[in-house]
Design a protein around this motif. Structure first.
Motif, mmCIF file in Angstrom:
data_model
loop_
_atom_site.group_PDB
_atom_site.id
_atom_site.type_symbol
_atom_site.label_atom_id
_atom_site.label_comp_id
_atom_site.label_asym_id
_atom_site.label_seq_id
_atom_site.Cartn_x
_atom_site.Cartn_y
_atom_site.Cartn_z
ATOM 1 N N TYR A 1 0.795 -1.281 -0.246
ATOM 2 C CA TYR A 1 -0.085 0.010 0.054
ATOM 3 C C TYR A 1 0.752 1.329 0.033
ATOM 4 O O TYR A 1 0.532 2.104 -0.945
ATOM 5 C CB TYR A 1 -0.984 0.037 0.920
ATOM 6 C CG TYR A 1 -2.005 -1.023 1.022
ATOM 7 C CD1 TYR A 1 -3.219 -0.927 0.138
ATOM 8 C CD2 TYR A 1 -2.008 -2.361 1.563
ATOM 9 C CE1 TYR A 1 -4.186 -1.702 0.249
ATOM 10 C CE2 TYR A 1 -2.971 -3.284 1.579
ATOM 11 C CZ TYR A 1 -3.872 -2.944 0.622
ATOM 12 O OH TYR A 1 -4.837 -4.026 0.647
ATOM 13 N N GLU A 2 1.733 1.473 0.691
ATOM 14 C CA GLU A 2 2.439 2.821 1.188
ATOM 15 C C GLU A 2 3.173 3.083 -0.097
ATOM 16 O O GLU A 2 3.095 4.085 -0.540
ATOM 17 C CB GLU A 2 3.398 2.748 2.355
ATOM 18 C CG GLU A 2 4.019 4.201 2.480
ATOM 19 C CD GLU A 2 4.906 4.031 3.756
ATOM 20 O OE1 GLU A 2 5.464 5.386 3.999
ATOM 21 O OE2 GLU A 2 5.239 3.233 4.604
ATOM 22 N N SER A 3 4.121 2.111 -0.550
ATOM 23 C CA SER A 3 5.009 2.218 -1.472
ATOM 24 C C SER A 3 4.015 2.702 -2.990
ATOM 25 O O SER A 3 4.220 3.939 -3.614
ATOM 26 C CB SER A 3 5.885 1.292 -1.965
ATOM 27 O OG SER A 3 6.854 0.819 -0.772
ATOM 28 N N PRO A 4 3.177 1.856 -3.199
ATOM 29 C CA PRO A 4 2.182 2.193 -4.723
ATOM 30 C C PRO A 4 1.637 3.599 -4.349
ATOM 31 O O PRO A 4 1.336 4.289 -5.302
ATOM 32 C CB PRO A 4 1.378 1.038 -4.589
ATOM 33 C CG PRO A 4 1.955 -0.165 -3.986
ATOM 34 C CD PRO A 4 2.831 0.439 -2.807
ATOM 35 N N LEU B 1 -0.142 10.196 -4.163
ATOM 36 C CA LEU B 1 -1.025 10.377 -3.066
ATOM 37 C C LEU B 1 -0.286 10.579 -1.970
ATOM 38 O O LEU B 1 0.817 10.135 -1.804
ATOM 39 C CB LEU B 1 -2.105 9.090 -3.047
ATOM 40 C CG LEU B 1 -2.865 8.800 -4.248
ATOM 41 C CD1 LEU B 1 -3.510 7.501 -4.032
ATOM 42 C CD2 LEU B 1 -3.711 10.029 -4.580
ATOM 43 N N GLN B 2 -0.930 11.120 -0.857
ATOM 44 C CA GLN B 2 -0.305 11.328 0.565
ATOM 45 C C GLN B 2 -0.729 10.054 1.171
ATOM 46 O O GLN B 2 -1.777 9.521 1.146
ATOM 47 C CB GLN B 2 -0.819 12.582 1.184
ATOM 48 C CG GLN B 2 -0.409 13.820 0.427
ATOM 49 C CD GLN B 2 -0.849 14.745 1.438
ATOM 50 O OE1 GLN B 2 -0.338 15.213 2.427
ATOM 51 N NE2 GLN B 2 -1.841 15.469 0.898
ATOM 52 N N TYR B 3 0.065 9.606 2.103
ATOM 53 C CA TYR B 3 -0.065 8.284 2.677
ATOM 54 C C TYR B 3 -0.132 8.587 4.160
ATOM 55 O O TYR B 3 1.032 9.156 4.736
ATOM 56 C CB TYR B 3 0.922 7.153 2.282
ATOM 57 C CG TYR B 3 0.765 5.917 3.147
ATOM 58 C CD1 TYR B 3 -0.180 4.819 2.704
ATOM 59 C CD2 TYR B 3 1.507 5.556 4.247
ATOM 60 C CE1 TYR B 3 -0.276 3.737 3.483
ATOM 61 C CE2 TYR B 3 1.468 4.388 5.004
ATOM 62 C CZ TYR B 3 0.579 3.491 4.489
ATOM 63 O OH TYR B 3 0.238 2.180 5.091
ATOM 64 N N ILE B 4 -0.959 7.965 4.939
ATOM 65 C CA ILE B 4 -0.937 8.035 6.355
ATOM 66 C C ILE B 4 -1.466 6.540 7.049
ATOM 67 O O ILE B 4 -2.356 5.989 6.746
ATOM 68 C CB ILE B 4 -1.570 9.363 7.002
ATOM 69 C CG1 ILE B 4 -1.478 9.442 8.554
ATOM 70 C CG2 ILE B 4 -3.294 9.119 6.540
ATOM 71 C CD1 ILE B 4 -2.046 10.718 9.122
ATOM 72 N N ASP B 5 -0.735 6.221 7.989
ATOM 73 C CA ASP B 5 -1.037 4.797 8.582
ATOM 74 C C ASP B 5 -1.271 4.866 9.928
ATOM 75 O O ASP B 5 -0.735 5.657 10.555
ATOM 76 C CB ASP B 5 0.141 3.857 8.335
ATOM 77 C CG ASP B 5 1.394 4.083 8.956
ATOM 78 O OD1 ASP B 5 1.482 5.071 9.320
ATOM 79 O OD2 ASP B 5 2.186 3.397 8.917
ATOM 80 N N TYR B 6 -2.226 4.127 10.373
ATOM 81 C CA TYR B 6 -2.420 4.136 11.954
ATOM 82 C C TYR B 6 -2.276 2.751 12.165
ATOM 83 O O TYR B 6 -2.822 1.586 11.861
ATOM 84 C CB TYR B 6 -4.000 4.340 12.239
ATOM 85 C CG TYR B 6 -4.743 4.103 13.241
ATOM 86 C CD1 TYR B 6 -4.689 5.288 14.259
ATOM 87 C CD2 TYR B 6 -5.111 3.018 13.765
ATOM 88 C CE1 TYR B 6 -5.117 5.161 15.671
ATOM 89 C CE2 TYR B 6 -5.517 2.707 15.317
ATOM 90 C CZ TYR B 6 -5.506 3.733 16.056
ATOM 91 O OH TYR B 6 -6.130 3.759 17.381
#
Length: 107
Positions: free
Chosen positions: A23-26, A32-37
């Protein structure tokens, strides 16, 4: 999603590496901006099944090692997530702030 949009992901215990690779890399490559919880131990059903001191909970990476069966069986199939809504609120505010700053910049 248009470039600059915020992609939010909830990452259960033991799934940091797949989350990054799948998810994050693609997502970042698509602009897009990526944010993970990343959930806390208390938000995982695994803490109730195995206990806080079990390697399954304390050190998922060590438990998984290179054994994909452990990842699938324990962390993807057995695990349920119950979000701490107070903590998750911060995450949502952070995502909203990122999106808002991007929109203001794009004006």
């Amino acid at each position: 999603m248009r470039p600059g949009a915020v992609f939010m992901q909830i990452v259960p215990l033991g799934t940091n590496w797949p989350a990054k690779v799948c998810y994050e890399s693609p997502v970042r490559a698509m602009g897009l901006q990526y944010i993970d919880y990343r959930i806390d131990v208390e938000e995982s059903s695994l803490v109730h099944k195995y206990g806080k001191d079990d390697i399954v909970v304390k050190d998922p990476a060590a438990k998984i090692g290179s054994n994909w069966d452990n990842l699938m069986k324990i962390y993807l199939k057995e695990q349920d997530v119950k979000l701490n809504l107070n903590r998750f609120t911060w995450f949502l505010k952070s995502a909203y702030g990122k999106a808002k700053r991007f929109m203001e910049k794009e004006g």
